[in-house]
Design a protein around this motif. Sequence first.
Motif, short mmCIF file in Angstrom:
data_model
loop_
_atom_site.label_atom_id
_atom_site.label_comp_id
_atom_site.label_asym_id
_atom_site.label_seq_id
_atom_site.Cartn_x
_atom_site.Cartn_y
_atom_site.Cartn_z
N ASP A 134 38.61 52.18 27.77
CA ASP A 134 38.74 51.99 29.48
C ASP A 134 38.01 50.65 29.79
N TYR A 135 37.08 50.31 28.78
CA TYR A 135 36.63 48.97 29.11
C TYR A 135 37.54 47.67 28.97
N ILE A 136 38.53 47.82 27.96
CA ILE A 136 39.46 47.06 27.73
C ILE A 136 40.48 46.98 28.99
N LEU A 137 40.96 48.24 29.17
CA LEU A 137 41.68 48.35 30.46
C LEU A 137 41.11 47.76 31.78
N ALA A 138 39.86 47.77 31.87
CA ALA A 138 39.29 47.05 33.01
C ALA A 138 39.30 45.63 33.04
N ASN A 139 39.02 45.33 31.96
CA ASN A 139 39.16 43.81 31.68
C ASN A 139 40.68 43.40 31.84
N ILE A 140 41.70 44.17 31.45
CA ILE A 140 43.26 43.76 31.75
C ILE A 140 43.25 43.65 33.29
N GLU A 141 43.02 45.06 34.01
CA GLU A 141 43.21 44.86 35.43
C GLU A 141 42.65 43.80 36.08
N PHE A 142 41.44 43.49 35.89
CA PHE A 142 40.76 42.57 36.64
C PHE A 142 41.49 40.99 36.16
N ALA A 143 41.81 40.86 35.21
CA ALA A 143 42.52 39.70 34.49
C ALA A 143 43.74 39.26 35.12
N MET A 144 44.48 40.43 35.46
CA MET A 144 45.88 40.47 36.00
C MET A 144 46.10 39.88 37.38
N ARG A 145 44.90 40.06 38.13
CA ARG A 145 44.68 39.50 39.37
C ARG A 145 44.68 38.05 39.47
N ASP A 146 44.22 37.35 38.30
CA ASP A 146 44.42 36.07 38.32
C ASP A 146 45.62 35.31 37.89
N SER A 147 46.26 34.55 38.75
CA SER A 147 47.77 34.32 38.38
C SER A 147 47.73 33.63 36.96
N ILE A 148 46.78 32.81 36.85
CA ILE A 148 46.99 31.77 35.49
C ILE A 148 46.70 32.83 34.07
N MET A 149 45.76 33.80 34.27
CA MET A 149 45.62 34.59 33.24
C MET A 149 46.52 35.77 33.28
N LYS A 150 47.26 35.99 34.36
CA LYS A 150 48.28 36.86 34.32
C LYS A 150 49.40 36.49 33.29
N SER A 151 49.72 35.13 33.50
CA SER A 151 50.78 34.67 32.76
C SER A 151 50.62 34.37 31.44
N LYS A 152 49.27 34.08 31.24
CA LYS A 152 48.92 33.97 29.73
C LYS A 152 49.03 35.36 28.87
N ILE A 153 48.33 36.39 29.78
CA ILE A 153 48.62 37.66 29.00
C ILE A 153 49.80 38.20 28.78
N LYS A 154 50.82 37.79 29.67
CA LYS A 154 52.22 38.26 29.72
C LYS A 154 53.05 37.63 28.57
N ASN A 155 52.57 36.51 28.62
CA ASN A 155 53.40 35.42 27.48
C ASN A 155 52.77 36.00 26.12
#
Length: 294
Positions: free
Chosen positions: A268-289
């Motif tokens: 759940d801790y990892i999922l929280a980090n992903i959810e919060f990171a996906m709100r930032d457009s730069i981080m979102k595209s990095k995660i997606k890539n």
Amino acid sequence: MKKINKVIVPVAGLGTRMLPATKAIPKEMLPVLNKPIIQYIVEEAIYAGFKEIILVTHSSKSSIENHFDKSFELEATLEKRVKRGTLKEIQALSKLNVSMQSIRQGEAKGLGHAILCAKQLIGKEPFAVILPDMLISKDKGNAGDSLKEMRLNFEKEEISSVLLGKAKKADISKYGIAQIKKNSKLPGLGLIERMIEKPSIKRAPSNLYAVGRYIFNNDFFKYLSKVKPDKTNEIQLTDAIEHYIKDEKKVSAFALEGNIFDCGDNADYILANIEFAMRDSIMKSKIKNHLKIN
Ligand code: UTP
């Protein structure tokens, strides 16, 4: 109208599910994205309108209090390096619009016991409780919207309340589950008839679980102090709520707005980090890539 200003945040648990990460670092100080979890919690309490935070803490957790204290050396260095944005952020942490006190729980004897430790600082007032490892995330609005709704309702109706979320079937036996009596005249979901700590799926009266936001009238302490330790020798908050309701005391149920993550659990801790990171457009595209490539 009964005002409610105080909120208890118990941070004295041992965080054994997150070991070894939490051997020397309190789990409440683990970061979600760029902030320790406890900072989100304090911001939620302030947004919800609370004026006094009471941390129930442990000798190993002084970094939590330090996080909200002034740091002269750090501020001077940031000033010298002309890091104005960061300096402002760091200065704001020690100037929050809330008073913070702490009291020790010498031994981790359970959440119920931790709340009882704060009794002398609460005095005769009503109080809220926030479990700091349960992190609320909301796309629209504020993570503190639910607690604010509970506070405003308390000030009008003077009824204790518990915030409930929907548990996945596989998780029901991990939580305190509620049975509700619907009442269209009351705000929220209605009155809670029963609370059962970690029931089997078969015994569970619903999938609604206490997510870690509570408001109590002061007489709740009387019930908490009578709870006997369970088989793990811990005093459980859910048991006190169950006795309170059995004694005809009203407890309202409110529905959680948003998602919630149990940051005391690795996944759940990892999922929280992903959810919060996906709100930032730069981080979102990095995660997606990253996920596309790997
Ligand atoms: P948890 O049971 O989730 O936390 O308690 P824990 O005991 O630290 O974690 P595990 O299960 O060993 O991994 C919920 C909240 O109540 C606090 C914890 O710090 C946590 O924020 N707590 C729990 C106390 O303050 N004192 C206690 O005796 C137990």
